[in-house]
Scaffold this motif. Sequence first.
Motif, PDB file in Angstrom:
ATOM      1  N   HIS A 118       2.447  19.633  -1.229  1.00 23.76           N
ATOM      2  CA  HIS A 118       3.606  19.680  -0.312  1.00 23.76           C
ATOM      3  C   HIS A 118       3.398  18.866   0.967  1.00 23.76           C
ATOM      4  CE1 HIS A 118       1.797  22.591   2.456  1.00 23.76           C
ATOM      5  NE2 HIS A 118       1.288  23.158   1.371  1.00 23.76           N
ATOM      6  N   LYS A 119       2.113  18.640   1.343  1.00 22.84           N
ATOM      7  CA  LYS A 119       1.894  17.873   2.580  1.00 22.84           C
ATOM      8  C   LYS A 119       2.261  16.388   2.398  1.00 22.84           C
ATOM      9  CE  LYS A 119      -2.956  16.720   2.015  1.00 22.84           C
ATOM     10  NZ  LYS A 119      -4.276  17.133   2.055  1.00 22.84           N
ATOM     11  N   HIS A 120       2.426  15.972   1.116  1.00 22.75           N
ATOM     12  CA  HIS A 120       2.790  14.566   0.865  1.00 22.75           C
ATOM     13  C   HIS A 120       4.297  14.373   0.667  1.00 22.75           C
ATOM     14  CE1 HIS A 120      -1.355  13.381   0.633  1.00 22.75           C
ATOM     15  NE2 HIS A 120      -1.593  14.301  -0.286  1.00 22.75           N
ATOM     16  N   ALA A 121       5.056  15.475   0.730  1.00 21.79           N
ATOM     17  CA  ALA A 121       6.507  15.338   0.454  1.00 21.79           C
ATOM     18  C   ALA A 121       7.142  14.330   1.408  1.00 21.79           C
ATOM     19  CB  ALA A 121       7.183  16.701   0.593  1.00 21.79           C
ATOM     20  N   PHE A 122       7.907  13.428   0.851  1.00 23.66           N
ATOM     21  CA  PHE A 122       8.640  12.378   1.583  1.00 23.66           C
ATOM     22  C   PHE A 122       7.739  11.434   2.400  1.00 23.66           C
ATOM     23  CE2 PHE A 122      11.898  15.791   1.154  1.00 23.66           C
ATOM     24  CZ  PHE A 122      12.725  15.109   0.279  1.00 23.66           C
ATOM     25  N   THR A 123       6.456  11.359   2.052  1.00 23.03           N
ATOM     26  CA  THR A 123       5.597  10.362   2.711  1.00 23.03           C
ATOM     27  C   THR A 123       5.656   9.088   1.872  1.00 23.03           C
ATOM     28  OG1 THR A 123       3.678  11.071   1.446  1.00 23.03           O
ATOM     29  CG2 THR A 123       4.021  12.107   3.614  1.00 23.03           C
ATOM     30  N   SER A 124       5.091   7.994   2.422  1.00 14.13           N
ATOM     31  CA  SER A 124       5.077   6.779   1.603  1.00 14.13           C
ATOM     32  C   SER A 124       3.672   6.197   1.539  1.00 14.13           C
ATOM     33  CB  SER A 124       6.086   5.757   2.125  1.00 14.13           C
ATOM     34  OG  SER A 124       5.874   5.568   3.493  1.00 14.13           O
ATOM     35  N   SER A 125       3.435   5.442   0.476  1.00 16.61           N
ATOM     36  CA  SER A 125       2.108   4.876   0.261  1.00 16.61           C
ATOM     37  C   SER A 125       1.858   3.730   1.246  1.00 16.61           C
ATOM     38  CB  SER A 125       2.032   4.347  -1.174  1.00 16.61           C
ATOM     39  OG  SER A 125       0.923   3.509  -1.314  1.00 16.61           O
ATOM     40  N   PRO A 126       0.628   3.549   1.709  1.00 15.92           N
ATOM     41  CA  PRO A 126       0.351   2.439   2.632  1.00 15.92           C
ATOM     42  C   PRO A 126       0.180   1.102   1.900  1.00 15.92           C
ATOM     43  CG  PRO A 126      -1.640   3.735   2.269  1.00 15.92           C
ATOM     44  CD  PRO A 126      -0.554   4.420   1.509  1.00 15.92           C
ATOM     45  N   TYR A 127       0.128   1.127   0.540  1.00 15.51           N
ATOM     46  CA  TYR A 127      -0.201  -0.103  -0.189  1.00 15.51           C
ATOM     47  C   TYR A 127       1.054  -0.898  -0.572  1.00 15.51           C
ATOM     48  CZ  TYR A 127      -4.539   2.479  -0.595  1.00 15.51           C
ATOM     49  OH  TYR A 127      -5.658   3.205  -0.307  1.00 15.51           O
ATOM     50  N   PRO A 128       1.064  -2.212  -0.248  1.00  8.78           N
ATOM     51  CA  PRO A 128       2.224  -3.034  -0.635  1.00  8.78           C
ATOM     52  C   PRO A 128       2.444  -3.051  -2.148  1.00  8.78           C
ATOM     53  CG  PRO A 128       0.700  -4.288   0.767  1.00  8.78           C
ATOM     54  CD  PRO A 128       0.062  -2.972   0.500  1.00  8.78           C
ATOM     55  N   ALA A 129       1.356  -2.915  -2.934  1.00  4.04           N
ATOM     56  CA  ALA A 129       1.492  -2.953  -4.405  1.00  4.04           C
ATOM     57  C   ALA A 129       2.429  -1.843  -4.883  1.00  4.04           C
ATOM     58  CB  ALA A 129       0.131  -2.793  -5.062  1.00  4.04           C
ATOM     59  N   VAL A 130       2.387  -0.704  -4.199  1.00  7.12           N
ATOM     60  CA  VAL A 130       3.211   0.445  -4.617  1.00  7.12           C
ATOM     61  C   VAL A 130       4.695   0.149  -4.360  1.00  7.12           C
ATOM     62  CG1 VAL A 130       3.668   2.891  -4.151  1.00  7.12           C
ATOM     63  CG2 VAL A 130       1.324   2.060  -4.290  1.00  7.12           C
ATOM     64  N   THR A 131       4.974  -0.437  -3.186  1.00  7.20           N
ATOM     65  CA  THR A 131       6.375  -0.769  -2.865  1.00  7.20           C
ATOM     66  C   THR A 131       6.878  -1.869  -3.805  1.00  7.20           C
ATOM     67  OG1 THR A 131       5.831  -0.270  -0.600  1.00  7.20           O
ATOM     68  CG2 THR A 131       7.913  -1.404  -0.962  1.00  7.20           C
ATOM     69  N   LEU A 132       6.018  -2.886  -4.019  1.00 11.44           N
ATOM     70  CA  LEU A 132       6.421  -3.975  -4.914  1.00 11.44           C
ATOM     71  C   LEU A 132       6.674  -3.459  -6.333  1.00 11.44           C
ATOM     72  CD1 LEU A 132       4.261  -7.089  -4.048  1.00 11.44           C
ATOM     73  CD2 LEU A 132       6.752  -6.872  -4.042  1.00 11.44           C
ATOM     74  N   ALA A 133       5.815  -2.532  -6.760  1.00 10.82           N
ATOM     75  CA  ALA A 133       5.976  -1.969  -8.105  1.00 10.82           C
ATOM     76  C   ALA A 133       7.331  -1.276  -8.225  1.00 10.82           C
ATOM     77  CB  ALA A 133       4.847  -0.998  -8.408  1.00 10.82           C
ATOM     78  N   CYS A 134       7.706  -0.547  -7.173  1.00 10.36           N
ATOM     79  CA  CYS A 134       8.995   0.156  -7.199  1.00 10.36           C
ATOM     80  C   CYS A 134      10.153  -0.855  -7.263  1.00 10.36           C
ATOM     81  CB  CYS A 134       9.127   1.049  -5.970  1.00 10.36           C
ATOM     82  SG  CYS A 134      10.684   1.921  -5.912  1.00 10.36           S
ATOM     83  N   VAL A 135      10.025  -1.936  -6.472  1.00  8.05           N
ATOM     84  CA  VAL A 135      11.084  -2.963  -6.472  1.00  8.05           C
ATOM     85  C   VAL A 135      11.188  -3.590  -7.869  1.00  8.05           C
ATOM     86  CG1 VAL A 135      11.743  -5.213  -5.503  1.00  8.05           C
ATOM     87  CG2 VAL A 135      10.864  -3.417  -4.002  1.00  8.05           C
ATOM     88  N   CYS A 136      10.032  -3.949  -8.447  1.00  4.52           N
ATOM     89  CA  CYS A 136      10.035  -4.604  -9.761  1.00  4.52           C
ATOM     90  C   CYS A 136      10.603  -3.681 -10.846  1.00  4.52           C
ATOM     91  CB  CYS A 136       8.620  -5.029 -10.154  1.00  4.52           C
ATOM     92  SG  CYS A 136       8.029  -6.373  -9.163  1.00  4.52           S
ATOM     93  N   HIS A 137      10.157  -2.428 -10.830  1.00  3.26           N
ATOM     94  CA  HIS A 137      10.631  -1.460 -11.820  1.00  3.26           C
ATOM     95  C   HIS A 137      12.156  -1.321 -11.719  1.00  3.26           C
ATOM     96  CE1 HIS A 137      10.981   2.493 -13.854  1.00  3.26           C
ATOM     97  NE2 HIS A 137       9.897   2.119 -14.493  1.00  3.26           N
ATOM     98  N   SER A 138      12.649  -1.216 -10.472  1.00  3.49           N
ATOM     99  CA  SER A 138      14.107  -1.054 -10.276  1.00  3.49           C
ATOM    100  C   SER A 138      14.848  -2.310 -10.715  1.00  3.49           C
ATOM    101  CB  SER A 138      14.418  -0.760  -8.808  1.00  3.49           C
ATOM    102  OG  SER A 138      13.703   0.373  -8.389  1.00  3.49           O
TER     103      SER A 138
END
Length: 311
Positions: A118-138
């Motif tokens: 629960h302490k991670h709810a609505f937090t975001s990853s510090p790694y650009p790879a994670v954001t890029l992965a989400c963009v690519c998947h979408s």
Amino acid sequence: MSRVTFFEVEILDPKTKGQLCFLDKVEPHATIGEIKCLFHKAYPQWYPSRQALKLDPKGKALKDDEILQNLPVGTTATLYFKDLGPQVGWTMVFLSEYAGPLFIYLLFYFRLPYIYHHKHAFTSSPYPAVTLACVCHSIHYIKRLIETIFVHRFSHGTMPLRNIVRNCLYYWGFAAWLAYYINHPLYTPPYYGNKQVNYALAMFMICQAGNFSIHLALNNLRSDGSKARKIPYPTKNPFTWLFFFVSCPNYTYEAGAWFSFTIMTQCVPVGLFALISFIQMTIWAKGKHYTYIREFKEYPDLRMPIIPFLL
Ligand SMILES: CCCCCCCCCCCCCCC/C=C/C(=O)SCCNC(=O)CCNC(=O)[C@H](O)C(C)(C)COP(=O)(O)OP(=O)(O)OC[C@H]1O[C@@H](n2cnc3c(N)ncnc32)[C@H](O)[C@@H]1OP(=O)(O)O
Ligand SMILES: NC(=O)C1=CN([C@@H]2O[C@H](COP(=O)(O)OP(=O)(O)OC[C@H]3O[C@@H](n4cnc5c(N)ncnc54)[C@H](OP(=O)(O)O)[C@@H]3O)[C@@H](O)[C@H]2O)C=CC1
């Protein structure tokens, strides 16, 4: 005055050879599609897209636009019926297949409560790879949705209901599994850092563009409104030049995109998804390749099913 000779059509059960239906005074230019509608009146549970009618119990199903008087039958035609089972429209199939992974992935990306601690709810990853992965998947699934609505011209009106269940389990299940790991608070970024992520991103985008180009080329084969299968050839678009070497370059690009995504995320479930997808597409590509060879004598010799010169 010329007299129209009507046809009689008897529809049999292929197993028992028992008569299911007898239609008299059928117009000679009636199509198989129209005969299916007449049969449907006698058996309301078997709507036309659920029926296959064959001249031989073990033969191929007749196409809906085939005309009775052009078939190798006398004035009494015997047709064999096969129940194809419950059917769903293609657009419905693809929309549910692809909208699912798009939304499921985002639940993990935004770390909705109850997924991780629960302490991670609505937090975001510090790694650009994670954001890029989400963009690519979408991007991938939005592209597939757009193609389903605006690009593909399907020859079959429907698909078996069992396939939608299989495909959705496959896509939705894998989307959840790989999203869980990529967006996990303990996720470790790729070993070679940004260099690895950027190369993989470039490869991913090239494969998406290639896959889209092939879908456009396939769409153009039916620009005359026909539903026939033709030999696809390379066009002026360089992405389609893979048609020189393979029968199903859309599958080659699709597999390439998922292997790039594996390198970008360096995540085992992604690699497994890429591998299973590749195996499935290889099986389908081989089937399509041998159908092309069987149907077209002039089919180019150089082509392989999915991997140039290899497979
Ligand atoms: C740790 C986790 C591990 C998990 C492991 C999981 C492993 C799971 C592996 C499974 C992988 C599944 C991956 C699926 C991924 C899919 C991704 C996609 O997005 S693909 C896009 C969606 N496309 C499909 O799903 C393909 C669907 N198409 C078909 O199935 C066929 O086109 C067709 C059956 C609709 C028609 O086949 P076709 O070859 O064109 O026709 P034929 O005339 O040659 O007929 C062959 C055969 O099928 C029967 N048939 C024809 N039409 C239908 C129909 N509408 N409904 C039911 N049956 C049909 C026909 O009668 C023939 O049978 P026969 O006995 O010879 O008469
Ligand atoms: N990740 C994964 O596991 C998988 C992903 N996919 C993705 O889904 C996409 C679509 O898959 P799939 O439907 O199997 O692709 P297909 O190549 O079978 O069909 C794509 C479209 O092109 C038409 N078409 C195909 N060949 C011809 C031809 N010779 N002449 C005229 N029209 C033709 C098809 O019509 P018709 O209705 O006649 O078939 C269909 O509308 C793939 O390219 C891939 O991107 C697909 C499979 C697995």
